[in-house]
Structure formats: structure tokens, C-alpha cells
Design a protein around this motif. Structure first.
Motif, short mmCIF file in Angstrom:
data_model
loop_
_atom_site.label_atom_id
_atom_site.label_comp_id
_atom_site.label_asym_id
_atom_site.label_seq_id
_atom_site.Cartn_x
_atom_site.Cartn_y
_atom_site.Cartn_z
N MET A 139 4.47 -8.10 -7.88
CA MET A 139 4.15 -6.70 -8.26
C MET A 139 5.48 -6.17 -8.98
SD MET A 139 2.05 -3.69 -6.74
CE MET A 139 1.33 -2.16 -7.71
N THR A 140 5.62 -5.58 -10.06
CA THR A 140 6.87 -4.91 -10.43
C THR A 140 6.61 -3.46 -10.29
OG1 THR A 140 5.91 -4.61 -12.74
CG2 THR A 140 7.22 -6.53 -12.28
N MET A 141 7.83 -2.91 -9.60
CA MET A 141 7.85 -1.60 -9.16
C MET A 141 8.27 -0.83 -10.27
SD MET A 141 9.27 0.31 -5.76
CE MET A 141 10.63 0.87 -6.12
N VAL A 142 7.70 0.44 -10.68
CA VAL A 142 8.34 1.27 -11.92
C VAL A 142 8.67 2.37 -11.25
CG1 VAL A 142 7.60 2.48 -14.00
CG2 VAL A 142 6.28 0.42 -13.25
N ASN A 143 10.16 2.56 -11.70
CA ASN A 143 10.87 3.83 -11.03
C ASN A 143 10.53 4.78 -11.96
OD1 ASN A 143 11.73 2.39 -8.73
ND2 ASN A 143 13.69 1.74 -9.74
N LEU A 200 6.83 -5.55 -0.09
CA LEU A 200 7.88 -4.67 0.53
C LEU A 200 8.51 -5.55 2.00
CD1 LEU A 200 6.63 -0.97 0.63
CD2 LEU A 200 8.52 -1.94 -0.71
N LYS A 201 7.55 -6.25 2.55
CA LYS A 201 7.83 -7.31 3.64
C LYS A 201 8.94 -8.49 3.08
CE LYS A 201 4.16 -6.05 6.64
NZ LYS A 201 2.94 -6.62 7.36
N GLU A 202 8.34 -8.74 1.95
CA GLU A 202 9.09 -10.02 1.46
C GLU A 202 10.74 -9.53 1.01
OE1 GLU A 202 6.57 -11.59 -1.52
OE2 GLU A 202 5.19 -12.55 0.01
N ARG A 203 10.72 -8.31 0.59
CA ARG A 203 12.04 -7.86 0.06
C ARG A 203 12.79 -6.99 1.05
NH1 ARG A 203 9.81 -4.08 -4.50
NH2 ARG A 203 11.81 -2.87 -4.02
N GLU A 234 -1.58 10.84 -6.91
CA GLU A 234 -2.53 9.62 -7.19
C GLU A 234 -2.02 8.50 -7.98
OE1 GLU A 234 -6.54 11.24 -7.91
OE2 GLU A 234 -6.63 12.30 -6.22
N LYS A 235 -1.55 9.27 -9.10
CA LYS A 235 -0.95 8.08 -10.12
C LYS A 235 0.16 7.50 -9.45
CE LYS A 235 1.81 9.74 -13.18
NZ LYS A 235 2.33 10.29 -14.49
N HIS A 236 1.12 8.20 -8.72
CA HIS A 236 2.13 7.36 -8.31
C HIS A 236 1.69 6.65 -7.16
CE1 HIS A 236 5.58 9.15 -10.48
NE2 HIS A 236 5.01 10.38 -10.28
N LEU A 237 0.81 6.79 -6.35
CA LEU A 237 0.29 5.99 -5.26
C LEU A 237 -0.55 4.55 -5.89
CD1 LEU A 237 -1.45 8.57 -2.81
CD2 LEU A 237 0.61 7.18 -2.26
N LEU A 238 -0.94 4.75 -6.96
CA LEU A 238 -1.65 3.65 -7.70
C LEU A 238 -0.51 2.68 -7.93
CD1 LEU A 238 -4.38 5.29 -9.83
CD2 LEU A 238 -4.77 3.68 -7.89
N ASN A 239 0.64 3.00 -8.29
CA ASN A 239 1.82 2.17 -8.53
C ASN A 239 2.77 1.68 -7.74
OD1 ASN A 239 0.91 2.29 -11.40
ND2 ASN A 239 1.90 4.08 -11.72
N ARG A 240 2.48 2.21 -6.36
CA ARG A 240 3.41 1.97 -5.42
C ARG A 240 3.17 0.16 -4.91
NH1 ARG A 240 1.67 4.86 0.18
NH2 ARG A 240 -0.38 3.60 0.26
N PRO A 241 4.45 -0.26 -4.68
CA PRO A 241 4.23 -1.68 -4.16
C PRO A 241 3.27 -1.67 -2.90
CG PRO A 241 6.38 -1.05 -3.64
CD PRO A 241 5.47 0.21 -4.56
#
Length: 141
Positions: free
Chosen positions: A1-5, A36-39, A24-31
Motif C-alpha cells: 500500500m502506498t502512503m500519501v504524505n 508498518l511492521k515490514e518497514r 476520517e479521510k486521513h484514517l482511511l489513507n493510513r498504512p
């Protein structure tokens, strides 16, 4: 999943509904947590913290041991020069291109000098090195 900053630019004076929608919009886009564990941003929470620290320490030690092993088996510089992986020039990297260019020109000059001092075909024919048929001035039949 790509994270949009993206930065939440919703003003603090916005209505509670606008702020909630923005959140809510930002929570929908979080990884997701697995990403996060893999990174290595989020630790594995399925084990105790003391064990997590030991796991990290062992992983670092394993990586260190692997690097040491590979460095011990690293070929010597002479071997890399012999295999044309490294240049034989011991100049600074900024000077290596100039050194190669100089070497190329020196070789060309040396070849020109050798070409100018070679004997003429008639001398080689008179010495019996070439035959009349091998005279480079005669067109091939």
C-alpha cells in the motif's frame, strides 16, 4: 500500500463536522499495521517487549556476522584490477578520467611512432620477408 504524505490543512476554527471528516479521510489513507511492521516502523506486538529487544539484537548480530563473512571473502584489489573490474590507475577518482585519456593519447602516439619507423615494402621484399605477391601496394587480384 502506498502512503500519501498529506498535511491536514483544516483550520482549527473549522466546524467539528469538518474536522471529523478530515480525520476520517486521513484514517482511511493510513498504512495498515502489517505494512508498518515490514518497514520496521511498528514492532511485532505478539511477543513481550523484552523478547522484542532480544530479537532485534540477534538480527543486528546476524547482519553484522554476514557482512563480516562477505568482507573476509572479498577479492583483493589486484585480482579486481586483473579482472578489469577496477582500473589499474591509482589516481584520485576525480583524476582517473584524465589519466585514462592521457594513457589513450600516449598509446596512439606510440603506435604512430612505430608506424612511421617501420620498413618500406621494397626493403622487406629485398630481405625475403615479403614476396612480390604480398606487396601491400599491389591491388589484390
Amino acid at each position: 500500500m502506498t502512503m500519501v504524505n498529506t498535511v491536514d490543512e483544516t483550520p482549527l476554527s473549522a466546524s467539528p463536522t469538518e474536522r471529523r471528516d478530515s480525520l476520517e479521510k486521513h484514517l482511511l489513507n493510513r498504512p495498515d499495521p502489517q505494512d508498518l511492521k515490514e518497514r520496521h516502523i511498528l514492532l511485532d506486538t505478539s511477543v513481550a517487549p523484552s523478547i522484542q529487544a532480544k530479537i532485534q539484537e540477534l538480527e543486528r548480530q546476524r547482519t553484522s556476522d554476514s557482512l563480516k563473512k562477505h568482507l573476509e571473502h572479498r577479492p583483493e584489489r589486484d585480482e579486481l584490477v586483473e579482472r578489469n573490474i577496477l582500473p589499474h590507475i591509482n589516481a584520485a577518482p576525480a583524476l582517473q578520467a584524465h589519466a585514462r585519456e592521457l594513457e589513450k593519447h600516449m598509446l596512439a602516439d606510440h603506435l604512430d611512432q612505430k608506424m612511421q619507423s617501420r620498413p618500406q615494402p621494397e626493403v622487406l621484399i629485398s630481405q625475403g620477408i615479403l614476396t612480390e605477391d604480398e606487396d601491400p601496394r599491389n591491388p589484390a587480384v
